[in-house]
Design a protein around this motif. Structure first.
Motif, mmCIF file in Angstrom:
data_model
loop_
_atom_site.group_PDB
_atom_site.id
_atom_site.type_symbol
_atom_site.label_atom_id
_atom_site.label_comp_id
_atom_site.label_asym_id
_atom_site.label_seq_id
_atom_site.Cartn_x
_atom_site.Cartn_y
_atom_site.Cartn_z
ATOM 1 N N ASP A 122 0.819 -1.216 0.000
ATOM 2 C CA ASP A 122 0.000 0.000 0.000
ATOM 3 C C ASP A 122 0.853 1.266 0.000
ATOM 4 O O ASP A 122 0.540 2.248 0.671
ATOM 5 C CB ASP A 122 -0.960 0.006 1.194
ATOM 6 N N GLU A 123 1.947 1.235 -0.770
ATOM 7 C CA GLU A 123 2.784 2.423 -0.919
ATOM 8 C C GLU A 123 3.570 2.314 -2.211
ATOM 9 O O GLU A 123 3.871 1.223 -2.677
ATOM 10 C CB GLU A 123 3.750 2.575 0.262
ATOM 11 N N GLY A 124 3.857 3.466 -2.808
ATOM 12 C CA GLY A 124 4.622 3.476 -4.040
ATOM 13 C C GLY A 124 4.111 4.529 -5.006
ATOM 14 O O GLY A 124 3.067 5.155 -4.792
ATOM 15 N N PRO A 125 4.828 4.753 -6.101
ATOM 16 C CA PRO A 125 4.490 5.839 -7.030
ATOM 17 C C PRO A 125 3.146 5.677 -7.732
ATOM 18 O O PRO A 125 2.417 6.653 -7.922
ATOM 19 C CB PRO A 125 5.650 5.812 -8.034
ATOM 20 N N CYS A 126 2.814 4.448 -8.129
ATOM 21 C CA CYS A 126 1.558 4.241 -8.855
ATOM 22 C C CYS A 126 0.358 4.553 -7.966
ATOM 23 O O CYS A 126 -0.598 5.209 -8.389
ATOM 24 C CB CYS A 126 1.488 2.796 -9.357
ATOM 25 N N ALA A 180 11.884 5.396 -9.403
ATOM 26 C CA ALA A 180 10.540 5.047 -9.864
ATOM 27 C C ALA A 180 9.702 6.305 -9.963
ATOM 28 O O ALA A 180 9.804 7.193 -9.105
ATOM 29 C CB ALA A 180 9.884 4.054 -8.901
ATOM 30 N N GLN A 181 8.913 6.382 -11.004
ATOM 31 C CA GLN A 181 8.013 7.519 -11.184
ATOM 32 C C GLN A 181 6.712 7.018 -11.793
ATOM 33 O O GLN A 181 6.661 5.934 -12.368
ATOM 34 C CB GLN A 181 8.621 8.609 -12.074
ATOM 35 N N ALA A 182 5.682 7.824 -11.650
ATOM 36 C CA ALA A 182 4.373 7.403 -12.157
ATOM 37 C C ALA A 182 3.568 8.611 -12.593
ATOM 38 O O ALA A 182 3.759 9.720 -12.082
ATOM 39 C CB ALA A 182 3.607 6.621 -11.088
ATOM 40 N N ASN A 188 3.602 3.293 -14.302
ATOM 41 C CA ASN A 188 4.886 3.282 -13.586
ATOM 42 C C ASN A 188 6.037 3.191 -14.572
ATOM 43 O O ASN A 188 5.954 2.449 -15.553
ATOM 44 C CB ASN A 188 4.983 2.031 -12.687
ATOM 45 N N VAL A 189 7.129 3.911 -14.294
ATOM 46 C CA VAL A 189 8.374 3.740 -15.049
ATOM 47 C C VAL A 189 9.514 3.575 -14.055
ATOM 48 O O VAL A 189 9.678 4.400 -13.146
ATOM 49 C CB VAL A 189 8.655 4.949 -15.975
ATOM 50 N N PHE A 190 10.268 2.499 -14.193
ATOM 51 C CA PHE A 190 11.399 2.219 -13.306
ATOM 52 C C PHE A 190 12.707 2.376 -14.080
ATOM 53 O O PHE A 190 12.789 2.036 -15.261
ATOM 54 C CB PHE A 190 11.322 0.788 -12.760
ATOM 55 N N ARG A 191 13.745 2.856 -13.362
ATOM 56 C CA ARG A 191 15.066 3.003 -13.977
ATOM 57 C C ARG A 191 16.149 2.471 -13.057
ATOM 58 O O ARG A 191 16.013 2.531 -11.834
ATOM 59 C CB ARG A 191 15.347 4.473 -14.299
ATOM 60 N N VAL A 192 17.224 1.994 -13.666
ATOM 61 C CA VAL A 192 18.398 1.574 -12.897
ATOM 62 C C VAL A 192 19.111 2.798 -12.340
ATOM 63 O O VAL A 192 19.621 2.782 -11.223
ATOM 64 C CB VAL A 192 19.345 0.739 -13.786
ATOM 65 N N ALA A 193 19.138 3.883 -13.122
ATOM 66 C CA ALA A 193 19.776 5.124 -12.689
ATOM 67 C C ALA A 193 18.961 5.788 -11.582
ATOM 68 O O ALA A 193 17.739 5.650 -11.520
ATOM 69 C CB ALA A 193 19.923 6.073 -13.868
ATOM 70 N N THR A 194 19.631 6.520 -10.705
ATOM 71 C CA THR A 194 18.948 7.247 -9.637
ATOM 72 C C THR A 194 18.477 8.613 -10.143
ATOM 73 O O THR A 194 18.898 9.081 -11.190
ATOM 74 C CB THR A 194 19.889 7.463 -8.442
ATOM 75 N N GLY A 195 17.611 9.249 -9.363
ATOM 76 C CA GLY A 195 17.186 10.612 -9.668
ATOM 77 C C GLY A 195 15.845 10.702 -10.369
ATOM 78 O O GLY A 195 15.334 9.722 -10.905
ATOM 79 N N ALA A 196 15.293 11.899 -10.341
ATOM 80 C CA ALA A 196 13.991 12.152 -10.940
ATOM 81 C C ALA A 196 14.092 12.294 -12.451
ATOM 82 O O ALA A 196 15.148 12.653 -12.991
ATOM 83 C CB ALA A 196 13.393 13.425 -10.338
ATOM 84 N N LEU A 197 13.001 12.025 -13.135
ATOM 85 C CA LEU A 197 12.925 12.305 -14.561
ATOM 86 C C LEU A 197 12.833 13.816 -14.774
ATOM 87 O O LEU A 197 12.343 14.554 -13.913
ATOM 88 C CB LEU A 197 11.707 11.631 -15.178
ATOM 89 N N SER A 198 13.264 14.262 -15.937
ATOM 90 C CA SER A 198 13.172 15.689 -16.248
ATOM 91 C C SER A 198 11.708 16.105 -16.400
ATOM 92 O O SER A 198 10.828 15.268 -16.631
ATOM 93 C CB SER A 198 13.927 15.993 -17.543
ATOM 94 N N GLU A 199 11.475 17.388 -16.303
ATOM 95 C CA GLU A 199 10.112 17.908 -16.459
ATOM 96 C C GLU A 199 9.566 17.586 -17.845
ATOM 97 O O GLU A 199 8.389 17.250 -18.001
ATOM 98 C CB GLU A 199 10.110 19.424 -16.225
ATOM 99 N N ALA A 200 10.446 17.671 -18.857
ATOM 100 C CA ALA A 200 10.004 17.378 -20.229
ATOM 101 C C ALA A 200 9.605 15.920 -20.374
ATOM 102 O O ALA A 200 8.599 15.595 -21.020
ATOM 103 C CB ALA A 200 11.121 17.721 -21.213
ATOM 104 N N ASP A 201 10.375 15.011 -19.779
ATOM 105 C CA ASP A 201 10.044 13.592 -19.857
ATOM 106 C C ASP A 201 8.756 13.280 -19.105
ATOM 107 O O ASP A 201 7.953 12.444 -19.546
ATOM 108 C CB ASP A 201 11.188 12.748 -19.306
ATOM 109 N N MET A 202 8.537 13.938 -17.974
ATOM 110 C CA MET A 202 7.309 13.717 -17.232
ATOM 111 C C MET A 202 6.096 14.218 -18.018
ATOM 112 O O MET A 202 5.028 13.612 -17.992
ATOM 113 C CB MET A 202 7.380 14.389 -15.862
ATOM 114 N N ARG A 203 6.267 15.322 -18.742
ATOM 115 C CA ARG A 203 5.172 15.825 -19.588
ATOM 116 C C ARG A 203 4.851 14.838 -20.696
ATOM 117 O O ARG A 203 3.689 14.606 -21.030
ATOM 118 C CB ARG A 203 5.532 17.191 -20.181
ATOM 119 N N LEU A 204 5.902 14.235 -21.275
ATOM 120 C CA LEU A 204 5.688 13.242 -22.323
ATOM 121 C C LEU A 204 4.972 12.021 -21.763
ATOM 122 O O LEU A 204 4.042 11.498 -22.385
ATOM 123 C CB LEU A 204 7.028 12.836 -22.936
ATOM 124 N N ALA A 205 5.397 11.562 -20.592
ATOM 125 C CA ALA A 205 4.734 10.415 -19.964
ATOM 126 C C ALA A 205 3.268 10.714 -19.720
ATOM 127 O O ALA A 205 2.394 9.869 -19.953
ATOM 128 C CB ALA A 205 5.433 10.064 -18.650
#
Length: 235
Positions: free
Chosen positions: A77-81, A118-120, A134-151
């Motif tokens: 009951d926790e997580g980005p999604c 992880a981001q959602a 949900n999108v998971f990555r091996v790399a750390t850090g947040a996605l860029s604002e542009a990538d989040m807009r595309l998602a």
């Protein structure tokens, strides 16, 4: 036009083409998550949709391991999604420290699977939220604002497709279709297990075989899965 811009354009066309006639919802969701992960330079991802009771169900994932991560997300009951679904807002964290603070159990399970971020984004039309991506990555850090807009744009297109009038004429019919898709998902999971046991291949590869055969023959995934489970079809 850059290669990425062309890939984005082709993805929107592909998603729209999928909706021209009656479509296989499970296959549509897998297409959506595969294209989203690729366009965002992610490593894996999944989609959850709300069922008739308003609870989330894992409906599509890029691998069997990711499906297990998403099931754990629901169980813990926790997580980005879950956060994206409940708030109707996009979710991305700055680093692992922030993730561990907000989602301690989920983040530990995510790291165990080999991912560090992880981001959602919600699948939302106006005030109605029907799921999240949900999108998971091996790399750390947040996605860029542009990538989040595309998602978010990809999720919006999918949501509009699922809610469009010619396919789904009411909220009750949407819930009924999503429930039918969930039932199909259960049957497909059974077929994956049967196929893996019969042939000795991995469970994740079993889905690839099922999906390829369904596309090649034009048989819906759920119907093909039923044949595999009943023993009337051997692949």
């Amino acid at each position: 036009m850059t290669s990425r811009e062309q890939a984005v354009a082709e993805t929107f066309v592909e998603l729209a083409d999928t909706l021209v006639a009656e479509f296989d919802l499970v296959d549509f969701l897998h297409t959506l998550i595969e294209r989203t992960v690729t366009l965002l330079d992610g490593d894996a991802g999944g989609i959850m949709l709300a069922d008739q009771r308003g609870g989330l169900q894992a409906m599509a994932a890029t691998s069997h391991e990711v499906r297990l991560v998403e099931l754990f997300e629901l169980q813990s009951d926790e997580g980005p999604c879950l956060e994206a679904f409940r708030t109707g807002q996009s979710v991305t964290k700055a680093d692992l420290g922030e993730m561990r603070r907000d989602w301690p159990d989920f983040t530990a399970r995510l790291e165990q699977a080999g991912f560090s971020s992880a981001q959602a984004v919600p699948m939302r039309l106006r005030d109605e939220v029907i799921g999240a991506v949900n999108v998971f990555r091996v790399a750390t850090g947040a996605l860029s604002e542009a990538d989040m807009r595309l998602a978010r744009a990809l999720a919006d297109v999918a949501t509009v497709g699922l809610l469009q009038e010619r396919t789904i004429r009411s909220r009750d019919l949407l819930a009924e279709q999503l429930q039918a898709a969930l039932n199909s998902r259960v049957l497909i999971e059974q077929a994956k297990g049967v196929l893996a046991e019969r042939t000795g291949i991995e469970v994740g590869e079993a889905f690839t075989v099922l999906r390829a055969h369904a596309r090649r023959t034009g048989v819906p995934l759920h119907a093909l899965a039923a044949q595999v489970v009943s023993g009337t079809l051997y692949l």
